[in-house]
Design an enzyme around this catalytic site. Structure first.
Site, PDB file in Angstrom:
ATOM      1  N   SER A  93      67.042 -27.915  61.366  1.00 44.99           N
ATOM      2  CA  SER A  93      68.505 -27.786  61.288  1.00 44.99           C
ATOM      3  C   SER A  93      69.240 -29.086  61.039  1.00 44.99           C
ATOM      4  O   SER A  93      70.434 -29.068  60.756  1.00 44.99           O
ATOM      5  CB  SER A  93      69.044 -27.142  62.560  1.00 44.99           C
ATOM      6  OG  SER A  93      68.891 -25.754  62.469  1.00 44.99           O
ATOM      7  N   LYS A 110      71.039 -29.183  57.877  1.00 47.04           N
ATOM      8  CA  LYS A 110      72.359 -28.538  57.702  1.00 47.04           C
ATOM      9  C   LYS A 110      73.478 -29.579  57.514  1.00 47.04           C
ATOM     10  O   LYS A 110      74.492 -29.294  56.892  1.00 47.04           O
ATOM     11  CB  LYS A 110      72.661 -27.638  58.907  1.00 47.04           C
ATOM     12  CG  LYS A 110      71.696 -26.461  59.038  1.00 47.04           C
ATOM     13  CD  LYS A 110      71.864 -25.741  60.372  1.00 47.04           C
ATOM     14  CE  LYS A 110      70.879 -24.583  60.518  1.00 47.04           C
ATOM     15  NZ  LYS A 110      70.920 -23.967  61.867  1.00 47.04           N
ATOM     16  N   TYR A 137      67.021 -21.965  51.852  1.00 46.22           N
ATOM     17  CA  TYR A 137      67.297 -22.408  53.231  1.00 46.22           C
ATOM     18  C   TYR A 137      66.004 -22.794  53.961  1.00 46.22           C
ATOM     19  O   TYR A 137      65.926 -23.845  54.599  1.00 46.22           O
ATOM     20  CB  TYR A 137      68.045 -21.286  53.959  1.00 46.22           C
ATOM     21  CG  TYR A 137      68.216 -21.516  55.431  1.00 46.22           C
ATOM     22  CD1 TYR A 137      69.152 -22.439  55.919  1.00 46.22           C
ATOM     23  CD2 TYR A 137      67.432 -20.831  56.365  1.00 46.22           C
ATOM     24  CE1 TYR A 137      69.296 -22.653  57.283  1.00 46.22           C
ATOM     25  CE2 TYR A 137      67.575 -21.039  57.718  1.00 46.22           C
ATOM     26  CZ  TYR A 137      68.501 -21.947  58.172  1.00 46.22           C
ATOM     27  OH  TYR A 137      68.637 -22.180  59.521  1.00 46.22           O
ATOM     28  N   TYR A 156      74.240 -26.420  69.152  1.00 44.20           N
ATOM     29  CA  TYR A 156      74.437 -24.981  69.431  1.00 44.20           C
ATOM     30  C   TYR A 156      75.163 -24.780  70.765  1.00 44.20           C
ATOM     31  O   TYR A 156      76.115 -25.481  71.052  1.00 44.20           O
ATOM     32  CB  TYR A 156      73.098 -24.236  69.413  1.00 44.20           C
ATOM     33  CG  TYR A 156      72.304 -24.542  68.183  1.00 44.20           C
ATOM     34  CD1 TYR A 156      72.809 -24.212  66.927  1.00 44.20           C
ATOM     35  CD2 TYR A 156      71.079 -25.181  68.252  1.00 44.20           C
ATOM     36  CE1 TYR A 156      72.090 -24.504  65.779  1.00 44.20           C
ATOM     37  CE2 TYR A 156      70.362 -25.476  67.108  1.00 44.20           C
ATOM     38  CZ  TYR A 156      70.883 -25.128  65.877  1.00 44.20           C
ATOM     39  OH  TYR A 156      70.180 -25.415  64.760  1.00 44.20           O
ATOM     40  N   VAL A 205      64.902 -27.483  65.436  1.00 45.61           N
ATOM     41  CA  VAL A 205      63.832 -26.920  66.277  1.00 45.61           C
ATOM     42  C   VAL A 205      62.478 -27.595  66.063  1.00 45.61           C
ATOM     43  O   VAL A 205      61.525 -27.295  66.766  1.00 45.61           O
ATOM     44  CB  VAL A 205      63.692 -25.382  66.124  1.00 45.61           C
ATOM     45  CG1 VAL A 205      64.889 -24.651  66.688  1.00 45.61           C
ATOM     46  CG2 VAL A 205      63.415 -24.993  64.683  1.00 45.61           C
TER      47      VAL A 205
HETATM   48  N1  GLU Z   1      64.714 -23.131  60.234  1.00 44.47           N
HETATM   49  C1  GLU Z   1      65.212 -22.880  61.567  1.00 44.47           C
HETATM   50  C2  GLU Z   1      65.821 -21.507  61.633  1.00 44.47           C
HETATM   51  O1  GLU Z   1      66.542 -21.161  60.780  1.00 44.47           O
HETATM   52  C3  GLU Z   1      66.225 -23.909  61.927  1.00 44.47           C
HETATM   53  C4  GLU Z   1      66.785 -23.737  63.320  1.00 44.47           C
HETATM   54  C5  GLU Z   1      66.975 -25.056  64.046  1.00 44.47           C
HETATM   55  O2  GLU Z   1      66.395 -26.054  63.695  1.00 44.47           O
HETATM   56  O3  GLU Z   1      67.716 -25.048  65.021  1.00 44.47           O
HETATM   57  O4  GLU Z   1      65.599 -20.757  62.528  1.00 44.47           O
END
Ligand code: GLU
Length: 299
Positions: A59, A62, A186, A234, A252
């Site tokens: 993430s 992003k 993605y 988050y 993650v």
């Molecule tokens: N590729 C992971 C997902 O979409 C990223 C989530 C994350 O890193 O928090 O679930």
């Protein structure tokens, strides 16, 4: 009565976190590993532990995809995505339903999927991916940064929640492209691999450090910092702001990009995750470093 021998603090911190469980390629990574790199205004980098080992940025990507979209269409992206903290899990479907298909912010999965969809507009997935990868390579000044095909495939096999989110967005007309193309892009952007050193270097532009790439302008960096502070962890964002007091984005894969505006850009990695899906030891390390250095955006 005999007291138990004192347990070193790092052992306590290490003992109850496990690596990301829903992406098989990441689930097998030993959770107790740790690396950190701190990029400083003079261009120097301080490192410790596994700072040169590649990690799956997940993430954290992003932040870079949003930077690309802000460069392309600017504020128009906010007609499709909000910029408020979610207080919900990173992959919450419930929140998307309550808000009629407009994701709360660009860092929860639904919001990031919309950002990637925007980046795809009128282009093939590989072109959109090349733009994100190109940005990251330019920021880190390192063309060796690559995408792990095995991690991308691993998430493609098990990314059912993201698939549900993408189709849900499509049902609300907030996905312009074929959901499978958006998800493929993605999953691949999330599978970019970088070391803590490369991450710290890439964050210099967001931290506004001298001689950083000018690709991310100061006003854009300010906005990325604001979003990282409010939404970067988050439903653990408030707790992180309280404990660390700095903008940061987690993934993650156990990575953490922490920004100390004007002072430092920090890449941290430890794959064991806390209940919010953020690096457990990484969060502790950021907290201790921020306190030790008296680094905070709140004075
Ligand atoms: N590729 C992971 C997902 O979409 C990223 C989530 C994350 O890193 O928090 O679930």
């Amino acid at each position: 009565m005999r007291l138990a021998p004192p347990v070193p603090i790092l052992d306590v911190i290490r003992c109850y976190a496990s690596s990301c469980s829903y992406i098989p390629e990441l689930a097998v990574i030993a959770p107790q590993q740790f690396g950190i790199a701190i990029s400083l205004p003079d261009g120097g980098t301080v490192t410790a532990g596994d700072a040169a080992k590649p990690l799956s940025i997940q993430s954290i990507s992003k932040v870079f995809s949003l930077a690309c979209v802000l460069g392309r269409i600017g504020d128009q992206i906010w007609t499709r995505v909000g910029r408020e903290p979610s207080g919900s899990r990173f992959d919450s479907i419930q929140l998307l339903e309550i808000e009629h298909g407009r994701p709360r912010n660009p860092f929860i999965n639904a919001g990031a999927i919309v950002v990637t969809d925007e980046l795809l507009a009128g282009r093939a997935p590989r072109e959109a991916l090349a733009e994100i990868l190109g940005l990251v390579r330019t920021l880190a000044e390192d063309d060796d940064i690559h995408i792990s095909e095995s991690v991308a495939q691993s998430e493609t096999m098990t990314g059912h929640r993201n698939r549900a989110l993408a189709h849900y967005l499509k049902s609300y007309n907030n996905l312009l492209n074929n959901p499978e193309h958006v998800l493929g892009t993605y999953f691949h952007q999330c599978a970019i691999e970088m070391s803590c050193i490369q991450l710290a270097k890439a964050g210099r532009a967001i931290a506004g450090l001298p001689d950083a790439s000018a690709i991310i302008s100061l006003p854009k960096a300010r906005r990325l910092n604001a979003l990282m502070m409010l939404c970067g962890q988050y439903d653990g964002s408030g707790e992180f702001a309280f404990r660390v007091g700095l903008p940061a984005k987690s993934g993650v894969g156990g990575g953490l990009l922490v920004i100390v505006p004007g002072r430092a850009s920090i890449g941290i990695w430890s794959p064991g995750l806390n209940v919010f899906g953020n690096s457990h030891m990484g969060t502790h390390a950021a907290e201790r470093l921020a306190h030790a250095m008296n680094w905070a955006v709140f004075g």
